[in-house]
Design an enzyme around this catalytic site. Sequence first.
Site, PDB file in Angstrom:
ATOM      1  N   ARG A  69       0.843  -1.214   0.115  1.00  0.00           N
ATOM      2  CA  ARG A  69      -0.053   0.152  -0.057  1.00  0.00           C
ATOM      3  C   ARG A  69       0.885   1.293   0.177  1.00  0.00           C
ATOM      4  NH1 ARG A  69      -5.117   0.378   3.877  1.00  0.00           N
ATOM      5  NH2 ARG A  69      -3.323   0.422   5.448  1.00  0.00           N
ATOM      6  N   ASP A  70       2.098   1.291   0.199  1.00  0.00           N
ATOM      7  CA  ASP A  70       2.876   2.393   0.046  1.00  0.00           C
ATOM      8  C   ASP A  70       4.211   2.268  -0.689  1.00  0.00           C
ATOM      9  OD1 ASP A  70       3.199   5.100   0.574  1.00  0.00           O
ATOM     10  OD2 ASP A  70       4.062   4.864   2.609  1.00  0.00           O
ATOM     11  N   ILE A  71       4.021   1.532  -1.853  1.00  0.00           N
ATOM     12  CA  ILE A  71       5.469   1.462  -2.851  1.00  0.00           C
ATOM     13  C   ILE A  71       5.633   2.920  -3.528  1.00  0.00           C
ATOM     14  CG2 ILE A  71       6.025   0.544  -4.914  1.00  0.00           C
ATOM     15  CD1 ILE A  71       5.968  -1.506  -2.827  1.00  0.00           C
TER      16      ILE A  71
END
Length: 302
Positions: free
Chosen positions: A168-170
């Site tokens: 969810r936070d690449i």
Amino acid sequence: MSATLATPAGFAGPTCPAAPAASGASIGRHAVGHAKDAVLAGRYELRERVGRGSAAEVYRAVDLAGGPDAAVKIAVAGEPKNRNVILNEAAVLATLDHPSIIRFIASGTTRGDGTHAGRPYLVEELALGQSLARVAALGRCPERELAAWAHCLFEALAHLHSHGLVHRDIKPSNLMLSGLRRSPVRIIDFGITARSGASPEPGISSGTVHYMSPEQASGGAARHSWDIYSMGLVLLELHTGAKAFPGTAVESLVARTFRSPHVPDSLDPEWRSFLCSLTAMDSAERPTAAEAAVTAARLMRR
């Protein structure tokens, strides 16, 4: 967030071998600049603070048993969500074992009466190298090097996704050059990783605006395809040296709901096709992480 030290990256070939096994946890004594909360997991002595985010402070720690230095994340006091971010990240990392994912070492809660007393902590591998955000700021990267990074990063995502999880936070700052032969890059910061299908939690950030997929930006349930899209934007930025959706948070979010990112015609045709597939507006048209890893390996062999 993770601690970083600049060093060249190394790469021994297209295969990313298995990472070393993790070790266990507990706490002890005297700190440099603090009282009684400086030795964590029975062996990691806190030294200088090397970073601070909204949820955690990051310290370099010396292994009193003679091993390599480690990074220690300690929850920032105050908001309960800060504790949850550290607890979530520790729980996630403890289940993963891949050379392109930062390695879990230990976790627990600090005891005693020191500065950090009563806060959850996570001991993890110290990330040696610069982030891909720093690399992107320097301009375009060689395609073969990019393909090697993409191959290992997508294999890492495939490992994560096989556990039913979505990062969810690449984004470039969460992808680090490793300086290690077993993998040239590693994914870090799993604080907001969620189960596939999970709905957004109130008060918890769901990623970074400039790298969100259209469906992630709309606040839907977590999907593996989110990470694929985000990685596509990262690779496109490393190709061009510029964000695909620049501007303010609102401008960036609105733009991606109307169009796919611009992939320059000047790129190698196979790379262009790959990047377009990763960032397809329809999530069903994106490859899986495992499929993307195979494509990246083929581009690397070219």
